[in-house]
Scaffold this motif. Structure first.
Motif, PDB file in Angstrom:
ATOM      1  N   ALA A 229      26.655  88.886  15.674  1.00 22.78           N
ATOM      2  CA  ALA A 229      26.883  88.119  14.505  1.00 22.78           C
ATOM      3  C   ALA A 229      26.164  88.739  13.281  1.00 22.78           C
ATOM      4  O   ALA A 229      26.742  88.946  12.055  1.00 22.78           O
ATOM      5  CB  ALA A 229      26.175  86.666  14.459  1.00 22.78           C
ATOM      6  N   ALA A 230      25.079  89.200  13.389  1.00 26.62           N
ATOM      7  CA  ALA A 230      23.985  89.801  12.397  1.00 26.62           C
ATOM      8  C   ALA A 230      24.962  91.397  11.930  1.00 26.62           C
ATOM      9  O   ALA A 230      24.946  91.776  10.790  1.00 26.62           O
ATOM     10  CB  ALA A 230      22.817  90.306  12.903  1.00 26.62           C
ATOM     11  N   SER A 231      25.397  91.940  12.934  1.00 31.83           N
ATOM     12  CA  SER A 231      26.153  93.272  12.769  1.00 31.83           C
ATOM     13  C   SER A 231      27.281  92.965  11.814  1.00 31.83           C
ATOM     14  O   SER A 231      27.697  93.660  11.093  1.00 31.83           O
ATOM     15  CB  SER A 231      26.295  93.776  13.809  1.00 31.83           C
ATOM     16  OG  SER A 231      25.315  94.498  14.732  1.00 31.83           O
ATOM     17  N   GLN A 232      27.741  91.736  12.008  1.00 29.15           N
ATOM     18  CA  GLN A 232      29.063  91.515  11.296  1.00 29.15           C
ATOM     19  C   GLN A 232      28.786  91.268   9.963  1.00 29.15           C
ATOM     20  O   GLN A 232      29.535  91.627   9.027  1.00 29.15           O
ATOM     21  CB  GLN A 232      29.868  90.473  11.724  1.00 29.15           C
ATOM     22  CG  GLN A 232      31.211  89.883  11.236  1.00 29.15           C
ATOM     23  CD  GLN A 232      31.740  88.817  11.864  1.00 29.15           C
ATOM     24  OE1 GLN A 232      31.296  87.804  12.454  1.00 29.15           O
ATOM     25  NE2 GLN A 232      33.126  88.496  11.718  1.00 29.15           N
ATOM     26  N   SER A 235      28.295  94.691   8.151  1.00 28.80           N
ATOM     27  CA  SER A 235      29.478  95.157   7.759  1.00 28.80           C
ATOM     28  C   SER A 235      30.223  94.692   6.616  1.00 28.80           C
ATOM     29  O   SER A 235      30.439  95.440   5.654  1.00 28.80           O
ATOM     30  CB  SER A 235      30.453  94.916   9.045  1.00 28.80           C
ATOM     31  OG  SER A 235      31.603  95.567   8.566  1.00 28.80           O
ATOM     32  N   ARG A 236      30.344  93.313   6.298  1.00 31.64           N
ATOM     33  CA  ARG A 236      30.678  92.649   5.243  1.00 31.64           C
ATOM     34  C   ARG A 236      29.975  92.999   3.904  1.00 31.64           C
ATOM     35  O   ARG A 236      30.639  93.285   2.874  1.00 31.64           O
ATOM     36  CB  ARG A 236      30.742  91.200   5.223  1.00 31.64           C
ATOM     37  CG  ARG A 236      31.786  90.791   6.570  1.00 31.64           C
ATOM     38  CD  ARG A 236      31.546  89.391   7.201  1.00 31.64           C
ATOM     39  NE  ARG A 236      31.797  88.253   6.153  1.00 31.64           N
ATOM     40  CZ  ARG A 236      31.502  86.988   6.150  1.00 31.64           C
ATOM     41  NH1 ARG A 236      31.086  86.573   7.437  1.00 31.64           N
ATOM     42  NH2 ARG A 236      31.941  86.239   5.451  1.00 31.64           N
ATOM     43  N   ILE A 237      28.595  93.184   4.087  1.00 31.49           N
ATOM     44  CA  ILE A 237      27.837  93.241   2.868  1.00 31.49           C
ATOM     45  C   ILE A 237      28.123  94.875   2.539  1.00 31.49           C
ATOM     46  O   ILE A 237      28.206  95.171   1.423  1.00 31.49           O
ATOM     47  CB  ILE A 237      26.402  93.387   3.205  1.00 31.49           C
ATOM     48  CG1 ILE A 237      25.753  91.718   3.389  1.00 31.49           C
ATOM     49  CG2 ILE A 237      25.618  94.078   2.212  1.00 31.49           C
ATOM     50  CD1 ILE A 237      24.401  91.493   3.838  1.00 31.49           C
ATOM     51  N   SER A 241      29.826  96.244  -1.131  1.00 31.51           N
ATOM     52  CA  SER A 241      29.220  97.337  -2.059  1.00 31.51           C
ATOM     53  C   SER A 241      30.433  98.413  -2.336  1.00 31.51           C
ATOM     54  O   SER A 241      30.290  98.916  -3.726  1.00 31.51           O
ATOM     55  CB  SER A 241      28.149  98.113  -1.049  1.00 31.51           C
ATOM     56  OG  SER A 241      27.180  97.452  -0.766  1.00 31.51           O
ATOM     57  N   GLY A 242      31.272  98.799  -1.529  1.00 35.95           N
ATOM     58  CA  GLY A 242      32.495  99.541  -1.956  1.00 35.95           C
ATOM     59  C   GLY A 242      33.200  98.878  -3.065  1.00 35.95           C
ATOM     60  O   GLY A 242      33.735  99.577  -4.075  1.00 35.95           O
ATOM     61  N   GLU A 243      33.342  97.494  -3.045  1.00 30.64           N
ATOM     62  CA  GLU A 243      34.184  96.833  -4.218  1.00 30.64           C
ATOM     63  C   GLU A 243      33.339  96.778  -5.309  1.00 30.64           C
ATOM     64  O   GLU A 243      33.851  96.860  -6.567  1.00 30.64           O
ATOM     65  CB  GLU A 243      34.178  95.288  -3.613  1.00 30.64           C
ATOM     66  CG  GLU A 243      35.059  94.587  -4.417  1.00 30.64           C
ATOM     67  CD  GLU A 243      35.419  93.092  -4.041  1.00 30.64           C
ATOM     68  OE1 GLU A 243      35.978  92.266  -4.982  1.00 30.64           O
ATOM     69  OE2 GLU A 243      35.182  92.732  -2.934  1.00 30.64           O
ATOM     70  N   ARG A 244      32.077  96.949  -5.135  1.00 32.59           N
ATOM     71  CA  ARG A 244      31.111  96.789  -6.644  1.00 32.59           C
ATOM     72  C   ARG A 244      31.448  98.225  -7.288  1.00 32.59           C
ATOM     73  O   ARG A 244      31.500  98.283  -8.583  1.00 32.59           O
ATOM     74  CB  ARG A 244      29.787  96.797  -6.162  1.00 32.59           C
ATOM     75  CG  ARG A 244      29.136  95.344  -5.829  1.00 32.59           C
ATOM     76  CD  ARG A 244      27.844  95.395  -5.094  1.00 32.59           C
ATOM     77  NE  ARG A 244      26.894  95.578  -6.073  1.00 32.59           N
ATOM     78  CZ  ARG A 244      26.409  94.376  -6.780  1.00 32.59           C
ATOM     79  NH1 ARG A 244      26.576  93.302  -6.418  1.00 32.59           N
ATOM     80  NH2 ARG A 244      25.306  94.623  -7.503  1.00 32.59           N
ATOM     81  N   ALA A 245      31.592  99.235  -6.440  1.00 31.92           N
ATOM     82  CA  ALA A 245      31.888 100.691  -7.235  1.00 31.92           C
ATOM     83  C   ALA A 245      33.278 100.656  -8.092  1.00 31.92           C
ATOM     84  O   ALA A 245      33.211 101.176  -9.020  1.00 31.92           O
ATOM     85  CB  ALA A 245      31.976 101.766  -6.033  1.00 31.92           C
ATOM     86  N   ARG A 246      34.227  99.857  -7.126  1.00 30.09           N
ATOM     87  CA  ARG A 246      35.404  99.671  -8.036  1.00 30.09           C
ATOM     88  C   ARG A 246      35.417  98.919  -9.368  1.00 30.09           C
ATOM     89  O   ARG A 246      35.855  99.216 -10.064  1.00 30.09           O
ATOM     90  CB  ARG A 246      36.405  99.235  -7.018  1.00 30.09           C
ATOM     91  CG  ARG A 246      37.941  99.122  -7.548  1.00 30.09           C
ATOM     92  CD  ARG A 246      38.789  98.021  -6.720  1.00 30.09           C
ATOM     93  NE  ARG A 246      38.042  96.641  -6.790  1.00 30.09           N
ATOM     94  CZ  ARG A 246      38.297  95.638  -7.698  1.00 30.09           C
ATOM     95  NH1 ARG A 246      38.998  95.884  -8.801  1.00 30.09           N
ATOM     96  NH2 ARG A 246      37.885  94.528  -7.448  1.00 30.09           N
TER      97      ARG A 246
END
Length: 477
Positions: A229-232, A235-237, A241-246
């Motif tokens: 659950a922590a790894s999930q 991954s979402r974080i 971060s990629g969306e922030r670049a967009r």
């Protein structure tokens, strides 16, 4: 006898000119009928300010808006089109005024005596080569008796109004896109914070499961599920971060600023986010508040003026012209007495037989007016539909925010109870983990729905015409 013939000739010219093409067709352009109110308009007595629909409490938005209005390429392009339309209107107005020019000429002529075909009489002679020097002031003026040039100027001024309204549409669309991008960034921040809490909770559960595993109170599978659950969450974080670049790239394109400057402005924290109350508006206001509707109305006015100008091609044109200058065959005598010359003329020209050319222009202008009216009706009902949809989106997103808030509060309480029961040995680890994951998902959903509600308000601001009705004034007044 000839003097009597002149009035008859003029009358015949006018009569024949009127027969070149028939009168322009009458094209009805009624104002579209609009409903009295919007279906999804809020029922509230509270006075709401249209500007409150934008994130005006966000310093990043205020900075980006100011920079974009100064340097955005899209707005600069729109303003250049306004300047071009004004130049065309100035040219149309100048066509109604006299035109004055100046010229100087030097002409060398050589005459061959043999060109006369006979021998010159004895003793007769003339200069076979001579040079003339001249300087002239010329003037011409078309007297706009039937208003053709006036109609052309009216069309040009209407197109200035259309260009100005289009530039306003570009401006408010630019502000709306910047507001939407800033809201997306803040929503991304809120989601990141929710996921960071989720990650911290998942790591805490994994640590607890590991301790219980070491003590022999729980199987190792509980720890593995908590770590998954922590790894999930991580991954979402990373995806956010990629969306922030967009979003950052979008703001760079909108504001024409460097990524470093845009990123530094987004680091400033906004004031407490409060969802504003949407204002109630009447559908009839769209006719004056929406710049795209005003632009379509101006284009319709221009098409009407074009049709009037085309119809006036059937009538005669009266032109006055003249020249005043100096002429001499010896440059040293150019300014002597007797070297002055002048001409004055007046002409009346009328079409008699053009085989349908003017009629074709009138038909084309009439078709242009019909097309402009159809575009105007389309703009009006498009504005009506967009505003109705925006009001509906605001109402729907507000309901989602209320439901998501309640859901998040209830699921957080459920997780606290499940964790307490687990520590007391009254619930299994799977129950705690599922409660935590449900609470985590609800926190992110709440952040998303708040962002959607703010986004819906920006769309409503844009659909209602933004603030363009406060800054635009007709140039054809």
């Amino acid at each position: 006898m000839m003097r009597r013939a002149y009035p008859l000739l003029a009358a015949a010219s006018l009569a024949l000119a009127g027969c070149v093409a028939g009168p322009p067709p009458e094209i009805a352009t009624p104002v579209p009928e609009l409903p009295d109110e919007f279906i999804y308009s809020p029922e509230t007595d509270e006075a709401a300010n249209l500007a409150q629909l934008l994130p005006a409490n966000d310093p990043a938005f205020e900075t980006f808006a100011e920079l974009a209005l100064q340097e955005a390429p899209s707005l600069a392009e729109a303003m250049a089109r306004v300047d071009a339309a004004r130049a065309a209107a100035n040219g149309a107005g100048a066509a109604r005024l006299p035109s004055v020019g100046a010229s100087t000429t030097v002409t060398a002529n050589r005459t061959n005596p043999a060109q006369f075909g006979v021998d010159l009489p004895g003793g007769a002679a003339f200069d076979t080569e001579r040079t003339s020097y001249a300087g002239n002031l010329t003037a011409s003026w078309e007297i706009d008796v039937f208003g053709r040039l006036k109609a052309s100027k009216r069309a040009a001024l209407a197109r200035v109004d259309a260009a100005s309204a289009n530039s306003e549409a570009v401006r408010i669309t630019l502000l709306a896109e910047i507001a939407g991008a800033v809201i997306d960034w803040r929503t991304n921040d809120a989601r990141m914070r929710a996921l960071a809490q989720d990650l911290a909770a998942a790591e805490r559960l994994a640590d607890l499961a590991a301790k219980r595993e070491d003590a022999g109170l729980a199987p190792g599978f509980d720890r593995v599920r908590a770590e998954a659950a922590a790894s999930q969450s991580r991954s979402r974080i990373a995806a956010l971060s990629g969306e922030r670049a967009r979003i950052l790239g979008r703001l760079v394109a909108l504001t024409a600023q460097s990524p470093l400057l845009v990123g530094s402005q987004l680091l400033e924290e906004p004031e407490a986010d409060q969802i504003s109350t949407p204002p109630a508006a009447l559908p009839s206001l769209l006719l004056t508040h929406r710049p795209d509707v005003r632009a379509a109305a101006a284009e319709l006015a221009a098409a009407d003026a074009d049709l009037a100008a085309a119809a006036r091609l059937r009538f005669p044109r009266l032109t006055l012209s003249g020249a005043l200058g100096l002429l001499a065959f010896d440059f040293s005598k150019l300014f002597d007495d007797g070297s002055d010359v002048y001409t004055a003329a007046g002409s009346l020209t009328a079409p008699l037989l053009d085989f349908g050319r003017i009629e074709a222009q009138i038909d084309g202008a009439a078709a242009g007016k019909r097309a402009a009216f159809a575009a105007y009706r389309g703009a009006v009902f498009n504005a009506l539909g967009e505003t109705e949809a925006a009001y509906g989106a605001v109402a729907g997103s507000d309901a989602q925010v209320d439901a998501a808030s309640r859901e998040n509060a209830e699921l957080e309480r459920a997780f606290v109870l499940a964790e307490t029961r687990y520590r007391a040995g009254l619930a299994d680890f799977l129950t705690v983990l599922e409660a935590r994951r449900a609470a985590d998902a609800s926190g992110e959903r709440l952040a998303i729905t708040v962002g959607q509600a703010n986004r819906a308000r920006v769309q409503l601001w844009l659909a209602l015409g933004g603030d363009s009705h406060e800054t635009t004034r007709s140039t054809s007044q």
